[in-house]
Design an enzyme around this catalytic site. Structure first.
Site, PDB file in Angstrom:
ATOM      1  N   HIS A 177      -2.952   4.012  -1.502  1.00 52.73           N
ATOM      2  CA  HIS A 177      -3.854   4.168  -2.651  1.00 52.73           C
ATOM      3  C   HIS A 177      -3.267   3.581  -3.927  1.00 52.73           C
ATOM      4  O   HIS A 177      -2.071   3.283  -4.015  1.00 52.73           O
ATOM      5  CB  HIS A 177      -4.202   5.644  -2.851  1.00 52.73           C
ATOM      6  CG  HIS A 177      -3.041   6.509  -3.249  1.00 52.73           C
ATOM      7  ND1 HIS A 177      -2.618   6.654  -4.557  1.00 52.73           N
ATOM      8  CD2 HIS A 177      -2.216   7.297  -2.514  1.00 52.73           C
ATOM      9  CE1 HIS A 177      -1.591   7.483  -4.611  1.00 52.73           C
ATOM     10  NE2 HIS A 177      -1.318   7.886  -3.374  1.00 52.73           N
ATOM     11  N   CYS A 193       2.319   9.732   0.520  1.00 55.31           N
ATOM     12  CA  CYS A 193       1.368   8.626   0.538  1.00 55.31           C
ATOM     13  C   CYS A 193       2.043   7.333   0.073  1.00 55.31           C
ATOM     14  O   CYS A 193       3.133   7.343  -0.479  1.00 55.31           O
ATOM     15  CB  CYS A 193       0.169   8.938  -0.343  1.00 55.31           C
ATOM     16  SG  CYS A 193      -0.925  10.197   0.356  1.00 55.31           S
TER      17      CYS A 193
END
Length: 266
Positions: A177, A193
């Site tokens: 992301h 992440c």
């Protein structure tokens, strides 16, 4: 930029430095007065996306190898896939012609990174975010104030785009992301992440077809494939943001929903 040479990993870096210098060289107009060089590379220029004016990424964050570039792929992942090296802090989008786009990334702190093969099964523009139960349990001081989530937009920690990683048909809750935490790119600092500059995640998002295999290298694979950059960067402490900064009345009033009909195509 199309390359016809088989680039070594060191050539990758040398080429990046050379192209950075060329891109930032001042232009001398007819008057003979040099314009000031911009404080960003062309690929990290300001960008209008979904009604938001995304700022440029300053040169201090894209120096050396910490920037997007293209070259011949020398890793072990199959064509048409994504290959992530959490130790070298790079993500490769591997194409069928033997080339790849390499992006710098921020990854999870030690022991928090997914490894092995998985699948990108979904992708979203300006997604909302809710901390997982594990994040709330292990770091309540960081995530407790956000248990009800944050809608998609400038306040969302997932930034401009997100790719959703699944394994055996189930959501792993790991994402690739965007982020506004520029210092984290090239370092370890997330809860697991994979973070990218917003300009880079938009570029990758526009070139990803679903489903797509993603490989996250082990330490052994990283050392075998890219020993030059093994353990690049440093480990950062978690960034603690007050809920008022993202959920307070002023933050909410200054935000607006993204216009998904106006997405950038860079």
């Amino acid at each position: 930029m199309t390359l016809t040479l088989n680039l070594s990993r060191r050539s990758f870096g040398a080429m990046m430095i050379a192209s950075t210098a060329a891109a930032c060289a001042p232009r001398v107009p007819d008057s003979g007065v040099a314009d000031a060089a911009p404080n960003y590379l062309p690929e990290y220029a300001p960008l209008l996306d979904a009604g938001y004016d995304l700022p440029a990424i300053p040169l201090e964050y894209t120096s050396g190898v910490n920037r997007r570039m293209e070259g011949l792929y020398t890793g072990e992942a199959p064509a048409g896939s994504i290959d992530v090296d959490p130790y070298a802090k790079f993500l490769y989008h591997v194409r069928y012609d033997g080339t790849a786009t390499r992006y710098p990334v921020g990854v999870g702190r030690q022991g928090r990174t997914l490894s092995g093969l998985a699948t990108i099964q979904d992708k979203k523009a300006w997604p909302g975010w809710t901390p997982t139960a594990n994040m709330l349990r292990t770091e309540p001081e960081v995530y407790g104030g956000f248990r009800n989530g944050i809608p998609g937009g400038l306040r969302s920690p997932l930034g401009a785009r997100a790719l959703y990683i699944y394994r055996n048909g189930k959501d792993t809750y790991y994402r690739v992301h965007g982020t506004n935490d520029l210092e984290s790119i090239g370092n370890s600092g997330s809860a697991g992440c994979i973070r990218m500059f917003n300009q880079d995640i938009i570029h990758l998002y526009n070139n990803v077809s679903l489903p797509m295999t993603i490989n996250i290298r082990s330490a052994e694979e990283s050392l075998r494939v890219d020993p030059e950059y093994y353990n690049r960067g440093r480990e950062l402490p978690p960034t603690i943001i007050s809920p008022d900064e993202l959920l307070g009345q002023e933050a909410v009033s200054n935000d607006r929903a993204p216009d998904l009909s106006q997405l950038a195509s860079n």
